[in-house]
Design a protein around this motif. Sequence first.
Motif, PDB file in Angstrom:
ATOM      1  N   MET A  17       0.896  -1.186  -0.094  1.00 52.80           N
ATOM      2  CA  MET A  17      -0.053  -0.098  -0.105  1.00 52.80           C
ATOM      3  C   MET A  17       0.800   1.281  -0.077  1.00 52.80           C
ATOM      4  N   ALA A  18       2.025   1.063   0.562  1.00 51.33           N
ATOM      5  CA  ALA A  18       2.996   2.323   0.790  1.00 51.33           C
ATOM      6  C   ALA A  18       3.435   2.551  -0.681  1.00 51.33           C
ATOM      7  N   ILE A  19       3.797   1.550  -1.434  1.00 49.11           N
ATOM      8  CA  ILE A  19       4.278   1.896  -2.693  1.00 49.11           C
ATOM      9  C   ILE A  19       3.311   1.991  -3.724  1.00 49.11           C
ATOM     10  N   ALA A  20       2.077   1.629  -3.585  1.00 46.77           N
ATOM     11  CA  ALA A  20       0.863   2.025  -4.339  1.00 46.77           C
ATOM     12  C   ALA A  20       0.736   3.604  -4.098  1.00 46.77           C
ATOM     13  N   LEU A  21       0.675   4.085  -2.983  1.00 40.38           N
ATOM     14  CA  LEU A  21       0.215   5.410  -2.659  1.00 40.38           C
ATOM     15  C   LEU A  21       1.373   6.535  -3.218  1.00 40.38           C
ATOM     16  N   LEU A  22       2.306   5.895  -2.808  1.00 39.31           N
ATOM     17  CA  LEU A  22       3.514   6.887  -3.303  1.00 39.31           C
ATOM     18  C   LEU A  22       3.722   6.826  -4.881  1.00 39.31           C
ATOM     19  N   LEU A  23       3.330   5.803  -5.545  1.00 38.67           N
ATOM     20  CA  LEU A  23       3.651   5.864  -7.092  1.00 38.67           C
ATOM     21  C   LEU A  23       3.463   7.157  -7.828  1.00 38.67           C
ATOM     22  N   PRO A  24       2.222   7.586  -7.626  1.00 39.47           N
ATOM     23  CA  PRO A  24       2.068   9.056  -8.409  1.00 39.47           C
ATOM     24  C   PRO A  24       2.800   9.993  -7.884  1.00 39.47           C
ATOM     25  N   LEU A  25       3.485  10.136  -6.887  1.00 39.01           N
ATOM     26  CA  LEU A  25       4.609  10.795  -6.336  1.00 39.01           C
ATOM     27  C   LEU A  25       5.847  11.048  -7.422  1.00 39.01           C
ATOM     28  N   THR A  26       5.919   9.686  -7.930  1.00 37.02           N
ATOM     29  CA  THR A  26       7.249   9.517  -8.945  1.00 37.02           C
ATOM     30  C   THR A  26       7.103  10.028 -10.314  1.00 37.02           C
ATOM     31  N   TYR A  27       5.892  10.339 -10.676  1.00 39.37           N
ATOM     32  CA  TYR A  27       5.541  10.590 -11.991  1.00 39.37           C
ATOM     33  C   TYR A  27       6.455  11.675 -12.626  1.00 39.37           C
ATOM     34  N   SER A  28       6.587  12.470 -11.711  1.00 39.99           N
ATOM     35  CA  SER A  28       7.539  13.688 -12.437  1.00 39.99           C
ATOM     36  C   SER A  28       9.039  13.600 -12.272  1.00 39.99           C
ATOM     37  N   THR A  72      15.148   7.585 -11.079  1.00 36.66           N
ATOM     38  CA  THR A  72      14.942   8.370  -9.677  1.00 36.66           C
ATOM     39  C   THR A  72      13.777   7.643  -8.695  1.00 36.66           C
ATOM     40  N   GLY A  73      12.670   7.819  -9.653  1.00 39.11           N
ATOM     41  CA  GLY A  73      11.451   7.397  -8.952  1.00 39.11           C
ATOM     42  C   GLY A  73      11.591   5.736  -8.552  1.00 39.11           C
ATOM     43  N   LEU A  74      12.176   4.920  -9.451  1.00 39.89           N
ATOM     44  CA  LEU A  74      12.191   3.620  -9.056  1.00 39.89           C
ATOM     45  C   LEU A  74      13.245   3.252  -7.974  1.00 39.89           C
ATOM     46  N   ALA A  75      14.202   4.235  -7.926  1.00 38.70           N
ATOM     47  CA  ALA A  75      15.075   3.956  -6.571  1.00 38.70           C
ATOM     48  C   ALA A  75      14.616   4.498  -5.318  1.00 38.70           C
ATOM     49  N   SER A 134       3.732  -6.792  -3.939  1.00 40.24           N
ATOM     50  CA  SER A 134       4.647  -5.547  -3.896  1.00 40.24           C
ATOM     51  C   SER A 134       5.375  -5.475  -5.040  1.00 40.24           C
ATOM     52  N   THR A 135       5.858  -6.669  -5.554  1.00 43.11           N
ATOM     53  CA  THR A 135       6.794  -6.505  -6.806  1.00 43.11           C
ATOM     54  C   THR A 135       5.867  -6.117  -8.190  1.00 43.11           C
ATOM     55  N   ALA A 136       4.709  -6.337  -7.934  1.00 41.92           N
ATOM     56  CA  ALA A 136       3.763  -5.978  -9.058  1.00 41.92           C
ATOM     57  C   ALA A 136       3.639  -4.562  -9.072  1.00 41.92           C
ATOM     58  N   VAL A 137       3.311  -3.975  -7.978  1.00 44.40           N
ATOM     59  CA  VAL A 137       3.221  -2.556  -7.603  1.00 44.40           C
ATOM     60  C   VAL A 137       4.644  -1.846  -8.118  1.00 44.40           C
ATOM     61  N   LEU A 138       5.792  -2.570  -7.978  1.00 38.39           N
ATOM     62  CA  LEU A 138       6.977  -1.794  -8.324  1.00 38.39           C
ATOM     63  C   LEU A 138       7.062  -2.031  -9.875  1.00 38.39           C
ATOM     64  N   LEU A 139       6.650  -3.135 -10.475  1.00 37.83           N
ATOM     65  CA  LEU A 139       6.467  -3.160 -11.872  1.00 37.83           C
ATOM     66  C   LEU A 139       5.671  -2.186 -12.446  1.00 37.83           C
ATOM     67  N   GLY A 140       4.447  -1.718 -11.648  1.00 36.69           N
ATOM     68  CA  GLY A 140       3.613  -0.795 -12.071  1.00 36.69           C
ATOM     69  C   GLY A 140       4.616   0.557 -12.213  1.00 36.69           C
ATOM     70  N   GLY A 141       5.144   0.488 -11.434  1.00 37.69           N
ATOM     71  CA  GLY A 141       6.242   1.966 -11.317  1.00 37.69           C
ATOM     72  C   GLY A 141       6.871   1.987 -12.686  1.00 37.69           C
ATOM     73  N   LEU A 142       7.665   0.676 -13.087  1.00 39.45           N
ATOM     74  CA  LEU A 142       8.114   0.770 -14.503  1.00 39.45           C
ATOM     75  C   LEU A 142       7.159   1.298 -15.644  1.00 39.45           C
ATOM     76  N   MET A 143       6.056   0.462 -15.324  1.00 40.25           N
ATOM     77  CA  MET A 143       5.050   0.616 -16.400  1.00 40.25           C
ATOM     78  C   MET A 143       4.582   2.371 -16.546  1.00 40.25           C
ATOM     79  N   VAL A 144       4.386   2.995 -15.574  1.00 44.63           N
ATOM     80  CA  VAL A 144       4.068   4.411 -15.585  1.00 44.63           C
ATOM     81  C   VAL A 144       5.114   5.111 -16.154  1.00 44.63           C
TER      82      VAL A 144
END
Lengths: 147, 510
Positions: B41-52, B57-60, B328-338
Amino acid sequence: MGRIIVALAGIGLVLFMWNEAAGYPPTARQLPNLLGWVVLILAVLAIVQQALQWRRASADGTLTFDGPDWRAIGLGGGFLALVMVYAWSISVVGYLIATPVFLAVPLLVLRPIGLVPAVLSIAAVTAAVYGVFVWFLSLNIPLYPAF
Amino acid sequence: MESFFWVGLANVVDPINIAAIFAGALIGMFVGAMPGLSATMAIALLLPLTYSFRPETGLAMLASLYLAAMYGGSIAAILLRTPGTPAAAATVIDGHPMARKGQAGKALGLSLTASLIGGILSSIALLTVAPLLGKVVLNFGPVEIFAVAVLGITIIGTLSQGSTILGLFSGALGLLLATVGMDPTTGTPRFTFGVLDLFSGINFTVALIGLFSIPQAVRLIVEGNAKGEDRVSKIRDRMLPTGREFVQMLPNSIRSGVIGIVTGLIPGTGGDTASWFAYNEAKRFAKNKADFGTGTPAGVVAPEAANNAVVGGALIPTIALGIPGSSSTAVLLGGLMVHGILPGPTLMTDYGDVTYTLLWAVLFANVALFVVGIFFTRACVAVTKIPNRVVGPVIVVLSVIGAYAINNSMFDVGLMIAFGVLGLVFDTFRIPTPPLVIGLILGPILDMTLQQSLLIGKGNWMIFIENPISATLLAIALLSALQATPLFGGIGRLVKRSIGGGRPTTGGTE
């Protein structure tokens, strides 16, 4: 009983998607049709599994159905309705009004903290989210009433 | 690939990325310390923060947040006897008794040090095994990748907690929902009902914010805080272990770290499985087994080393195969996809610079977590005191704004809430949610590779059987699905009867 309802909803979804997919080109409907069969079979198996569990429990004399927890349903349902109203209200009254009001309702109704900490929490959360998303990330969200 | 290895290292030591890693560690630790909030949930909520941010940097930041949330979970486990994350459940058994004895600082210090050892071990495994596996996967074509995707979803479905049939049902439903959007071959809009927002399919990030955040927020509101909590409110003793204590904990940490890596490699299992497994092994190897449960340091070290080691282990199939092993890794993969980076074999080639930065970031994040943990663990005590009914509405605000931030679309907010309701229903009736999420990720891969394979095979489905790799993987998938059916149960009973000669077995478990 809930699992059976979910399985039946799954079957309903598959039938609906099959009906929709009937008009698509064969290549486009191939995977949805195939997956539809998988979901359908698993939904039927889930219903059968639940029925067998009930039968076994009934034979052992341990079959009991707990009544619904109306307090939890009311609280959860009410909060979900509030979430929906909040999401809708952002585009009407803007983030800066919708968010403090949304945060205030559960804090006023459920009273997990006192009045002063509640007001401070509401102000801090609204400002922090504004600072990060609107100021730092330049998010284009409606901030003020649209009327 | 070797050049990417060094490019990744050069990227990660960029001051901005180092700052992102430290920020991720700090945020993750605070979120993880709040009881009931998971790393996912922490990663899911913070995912939008990393768009910019830049992708690396976002993935790290996200990788660091994931690791730190795992440690943060132990803070609540030790002080409140309530695990902050499911992965910290085993830490409660010995962590809280230590805190009751006035050794809260020592317990948290052991947890932090064990997390560092487990995390570094798993980072080394990730940096060595993932590229090797990635090289193998580079030889895979659509036929093999289709089979890998089928195997991935089947294993995750069958290993999910609770009923296997429901796990598979959840995964299949995720795959079916992933067919919404344009067909990749003909361009036909499928199940879009004229809604333009659906033409590109169900936004995976929006779905997972809803699935992981809304049910949790509702649960926090409904349950509130348990009355008469057994809380330890202050850390009075020293946190860092002495040199002697460090040497004593080393064998246990290394063993538990290896357990964590191996457990993480298996799709469908996660930090909670690994920590219980490591705890039991630590008890088995211990001289004084009776001390376990009364506040022994080994009981804290084992689960904490294991649950942080899971991170690297779980990332190996995620990076190398594009198949996430956990939510959790699915959400991280979502981070790559965005950031427009699609999962699959190209992760190691076309996007090698970003992928290797992520691999290095996991290693650096462990060190950052240790530093942040030493300085800020005491501050986290305050976070554990925030009532659940205050946290719930805040999660909703972050979810709504986060979902809106993805495409500046209110439609996405509605979709997020719809998935939130679906997640709540699944949670209430104990239907596993992770297979649904992984189905949503693997759906487009399955769709694309199925159509490509059938084009290669000129419409003949036998192509999946004629290819030895795909045939083997599909056979394993079939066996893993069939073992859930009564057929296998019947065969198992027959085998047992023939071995045991029909003797009645003694009851009880160990």
